[in-house]
Design an enzyme around this catalytic site. Structure first.
Site, short mmCIF file in Angstrom:
data_model
loop_
_atom_site.label_atom_id
_atom_site.label_comp_id
_atom_site.label_asym_id
_atom_site.label_seq_id
_atom_site.Cartn_x
_atom_site.Cartn_y
_atom_site.Cartn_z
N SER A 112 0.85 -1.19 0.00
CA SER A 112 0.00 0.00 0.00
C SER A 112 0.88 1.24 0.00
CB SER A 112 -0.90 0.02 1.24
OG SER A 112 -1.53 1.28 1.39
N TYR A 154 -1.54 -0.50 10.20
CA TYR A 154 -1.67 -0.92 8.81
C TYR A 154 -0.45 -0.45 8.01
CZ TYR A 154 -3.55 -1.04 4.02
OH TYR A 154 -3.74 -1.26 2.67
#
Length: 255
Positions: A145, A158
């Site tokens: 990501s 995350y």
């Protein structure tokens, strides 16, 4: 000269393959001629996808598997070993997020995210190393990501997990190059998936996202899938250890 732009006769294992980016990757790989083995924690989703693809005469297999569970991973390895004997492509896609501030994230949140997003990728790569080596021309693609590369406001656990995946990608690319295993990562920005849908429904937040994205739109899961396919093809045979952003220019915008 063999076709460099194909996945024919390539055998691919895709995690989290019944929704969002994973589902798009499965569809792309099947269209390009790969044999695909898909897994998900939800057995009904696996069955549904297998039935759908089988009706389209695609080479599809699958099973329920929680990639954070040692026993499930071992069952998966045994199944793939018996079915194929080797593995050409491993797509580590399964992941989750909490979208909370750092102070709002609990220890339980942290453990859940790190177990799925980072530890499971580490374990899956190690577990399937013998089958990937057996291929002689294998590719691992880890779905990371842009959060692993820069701040995206919330979700620090995350972001940490995705940064870990990106760095693991670099390490394995060097360690396993002599074994004929390429290892790359993809770092998407906002993509239309069930995971991002709740956020994208908020007009103000959506406006902020578009303002920070030079292409002025949300990405489609198929646009991530096409990069995963390229990184798994003979056409990308000299690319390893890279993290390719699929972000509409987000990381390059600056002020």
């Amino acid at each position: 000269m063999p076709d460099k732009w194909t996945l024919k006769n390539r055998r691919a294992l895709i995690t989290g393959a019944t929704k969002g980016i994973g589902k798009a990757i499965a569809e792309e790989f099947l269209e390009l001629g790969a044999d695909v083995f898909l897994i998900s924690k939800q057995e009904n989703n696996v069955v549904k996808e297998i039935v759908r693809y089988t009706k389209l005469h695609k080479n599809i297999e699958g099973m329920k598997c929680d990639v954070t569970n040692d026993r499930d991973r071992k069952k998966l390895f045994d199944k793939i070993s018996k079915l194929w004997g080797s593995l050409d492509i491993l797509i580590n896609n399964a992941g989750t997020n909490t979208r909370k501030s750092t102070l709002e994230n609990t220890s339980a949140d942290y453990d859940k995210i790190m177990d799925l997003n980072a530890k499971s990728v580490f374990e899956m790569c190690k577990l399937f190393y013998p089958l990937l080596k057996q291929s002689g021309n294998a590719s691992i693609v880890n779905i990371a990501s842009v959060a692993g590369l820069t701040s995206v406001r919330t979700g620090s656990p995350y972001a940490m997990s995705k940064a870990a995946v990106i760095h693991l990608t670099k390490y394995l690319a060097v360690e396993w190059a002599s074994d004929g295993i390429k290892v790359n990562a993809i770092a998407p920005w906002y993509i239309k998936t069930p995971l991002t849908e709740p956020v994208l429904k908020k007009p103000e937040y959506m406006g902020d996202i578009l303002n920070q994205t030079p292409l002025r739109r949300i990405g489609d899961a198929s646009e991530v899938a096409s990069v995963a396919a390229f990184l798994s093809m003979p056409a990308s045979s000299y690319i390893t250890g890279e993290c390719i952003s699929v972000d509409g220019g987000f990381l390059k915008r600056g002020f």
